[in-house]
Design a protein around this motif. Structure first.
Motif, PDB file in Angstrom:
ATOM      1  N   GLY A  33      33.331  29.005  30.395  1.00 26.90           N
ATOM      2  CA  GLY A  33      32.608  29.702  31.448  1.00 26.90           C
ATOM      3  C   GLY A  33      32.634  28.835  32.693  1.00 26.90           C
ATOM      4  O   GLY A  33      32.729  27.609  32.608  1.00 26.90           O
ATOM      5  N   TYR A  34      32.574  29.462  33.862  1.00 30.07           N
ATOM      6  CA  TYR A  34      32.637  28.677  35.104  1.00 30.07           C
ATOM      7  C   TYR A  34      31.991  29.448  36.243  1.00 30.07           C
ATOM      8  O   TYR A  34      31.803  30.664  36.177  1.00 30.07           O
ATOM      9  CB  TYR A  34      34.084  28.341  35.471  1.00 30.07           C
ATOM     10  N   MET A  35      31.667  28.716  37.292  1.00 30.68           N
ATOM     11  CA  MET A  35      31.156  29.298  38.528  1.00 30.68           C
ATOM     12  C   MET A  35      31.943  28.660  39.665  1.00 30.68           C
ATOM     13  O   MET A  35      32.059  27.430  39.730  1.00 30.68           O
ATOM     14  CB  MET A  35      29.667  29.004  38.698  1.00 30.68           C
ATOM     15  N   LEU A  36      32.493  29.504  40.533  1.00 26.31           N
ATOM     16  CA  LEU A  36      33.221  28.991  41.690  1.00 26.31           C
ATOM     17  C   LEU A  36      32.254  28.633  42.810  1.00 26.31           C
ATOM     18  O   LEU A  36      31.187  29.242  42.940  1.00 26.31           O
ATOM     19  CB  LEU A  36      34.211  30.046  42.201  1.00 26.31           C
ATOM     20  N   LYS A  37      32.663  27.674  43.635  1.00 29.46           N
ATOM     21  CA  LYS A  37      31.886  27.357  44.829  1.00 29.46           C
ATOM     22  C   LYS A  37      31.896  28.578  45.737  1.00 29.46           C
ATOM     23  O   LYS A  37      32.806  29.418  45.674  1.00 29.46           O
ATOM     24  CB  LYS A  37      32.493  26.159  45.556  1.00 29.46           C
ATOM     25  N   GLU A  38      30.901  28.692  46.578  1.00 34.53           N
ATOM     26  CA  GLU A  38      30.746  29.848  47.470  1.00 34.53           C
ATOM     27  C   GLU A  38      32.019  30.125  48.280  1.00 34.53           C
ATOM     28  O   GLU A  38      32.480  31.259  48.358  1.00 34.53           O
ATOM     29  CB  GLU A  38      29.561  29.602  48.417  1.00 34.53           C
ATOM     30  N   GLU A  39      32.597  29.084  48.862  1.00 29.10           N
ATOM     31  CA  GLU A  39      33.775  29.274  49.719  1.00 29.10           C
ATOM     32  C   GLU A  39      35.039  29.618  48.939  1.00 29.10           C
ATOM     33  O   GLU A  39      36.031  30.043  49.520  1.00 29.10           O
ATOM     34  CB  GLU A  39      34.012  28.034  50.602  1.00 29.10           C
ATOM     35  N   ALA A  40      35.032  29.473  47.630  1.00 26.65           N
ATOM     36  CA  ALA A  40      36.208  29.766  46.807  1.00 26.65           C
ATOM     37  C   ALA A  40      36.109  31.121  46.100  1.00 26.65           C
ATOM     38  O   ALA A  40      37.064  31.551  45.471  1.00 26.65           O
ATOM     39  CB  ALA A  40      36.402  28.660  45.772  1.00 26.65           C
ATOM     40  N   GLN A  41      34.967  31.795  46.227  1.00 24.38           N
ATOM     41  CA  GLN A  41      34.792  33.076  45.550  1.00 24.38           C
ATOM     42  C   GLN A  41      35.585  34.163  46.267  1.00 24.38           C
ATOM     43  O   GLN A  41      35.665  34.175  47.499  1.00 24.38           O
ATOM     44  CB  GLN A  41      33.310  33.446  45.492  1.00 24.38           C
ATOM     45  N   PRO A  42      36.170  35.082  45.508  1.00 19.49           N
ATOM     46  CA  PRO A  42      36.948  36.150  46.134  1.00 19.49           C
ATOM     47  C   PRO A  42      36.049  37.119  46.901  1.00 19.49           C
ATOM     48  O   PRO A  42      34.868  37.269  46.602  1.00 19.49           O
ATOM     49  CB  PRO A  42      37.617  36.853  44.951  1.00 19.49           C
ATOM     50  N   VAL A  43      36.635  37.769  47.884  1.00 18.26           N
ATOM     51  CA  VAL A  43      35.924  38.747  48.696  1.00 18.26           C
ATOM     52  C   VAL A  43      35.844  40.063  47.922  1.00 18.26           C
ATOM     53  O   VAL A  43      36.826  40.496  47.329  1.00 18.26           O
ATOM     54  CB  VAL A  43      36.676  38.964  50.031  1.00 18.26           C
ATOM     55  N   THR A  44      34.693  40.703  47.948  1.00 26.84           N
ATOM     56  CA  THR A  44      34.548  42.002  47.300  1.00 26.84           C
ATOM     57  C   THR A  44      34.983  43.105  48.259  1.00 26.84           C
ATOM     58  O   THR A  44      35.081  42.886  49.478  1.00 26.84           O
ATOM     59  CB  THR A  44      33.091  42.257  46.885  1.00 26.84           C
ATOM     60  N   LYS A  45      35.228  44.290  47.722  1.00 25.96           N
ATOM     61  CA  LYS A  45      35.591  45.424  48.576  1.00 25.96           C
ATOM     62  C   LYS A  45      34.482  45.716  49.585  1.00 25.96           C
ATOM     63  O   LYS A  45      34.753  46.018  50.739  1.00 25.96           O
ATOM     64  CB  LYS A  45      35.857  46.669  47.732  1.00 25.96           C
ATOM     65  N   ALA A  46      33.247  45.640  49.150  1.00 24.00           N
ATOM     66  CA  ALA A  46      32.120  45.916  50.045  1.00 24.00           C
ATOM     67  C   ALA A  46      32.078  44.908  51.198  1.00 24.00           C
ATOM     68  O   ALA A  46      31.853  45.295  52.350  1.00 24.00           O
ATOM     69  CB  ALA A  46      30.806  45.887  49.273  1.00 24.00           C
TER      70      ALA A  46
END
Length: 108
Positions: A33-46
């Motif tokens: 399991g993992y959590m990405l840093k905020e700046e590395a998270q993918p952009v959602t459609k919304a």
């Protein structure tokens, strides 16, 4: 788990840099399991649609001349680029009910 195994598991989850990971855990079932840093998270459609809406709103404001000429060089540059793009746009010609550019031969 070795660093090589950790990196392999991250690559299998399309994570290219270990520095993008905020934290990772080894679950009881052996999965990671993992959590990405905020700046590395993918952009959602919304989020993307909200960004596009904001950009369109800014472009509309620029097109309606709500920002006076001469206010700053960057604004004038954007406005000039938009006007140039609009002049070359076939759809804007149709909207204005006139053709400045001759259509390609296969469309005549």
């Amino acid at each position: 788990m070795t660093v090589d195994q950790l990196e392999m598991n991250l690559r299998q989850k399309n994570i290219k840099k270990i520095s993008d990971v905020k934290w990772a855990t080894l679950e009881m079932n052996g999965q990671m399991g993992y959590m990405l840093k905020e700046e590395a998270q993918p952009v959602t459609k919304a989020e993307f649609q909200q960004l596009m809406s904001n950009v369109q709103q800014i472009l509309n404001e620029l097109q309606t001349n709500s920002i006076p000429y001469g206010q700053n060089q960057q604004t004038n540059s954007i406005r000039n680029q938009m006007q140039t793009n609009n002049q070359d746009d076939l759809f804007s010609e149709v909207k204005q009910q006139g053709h400045k550019n001759t259509p390609p031969e296969h469309l005549q």
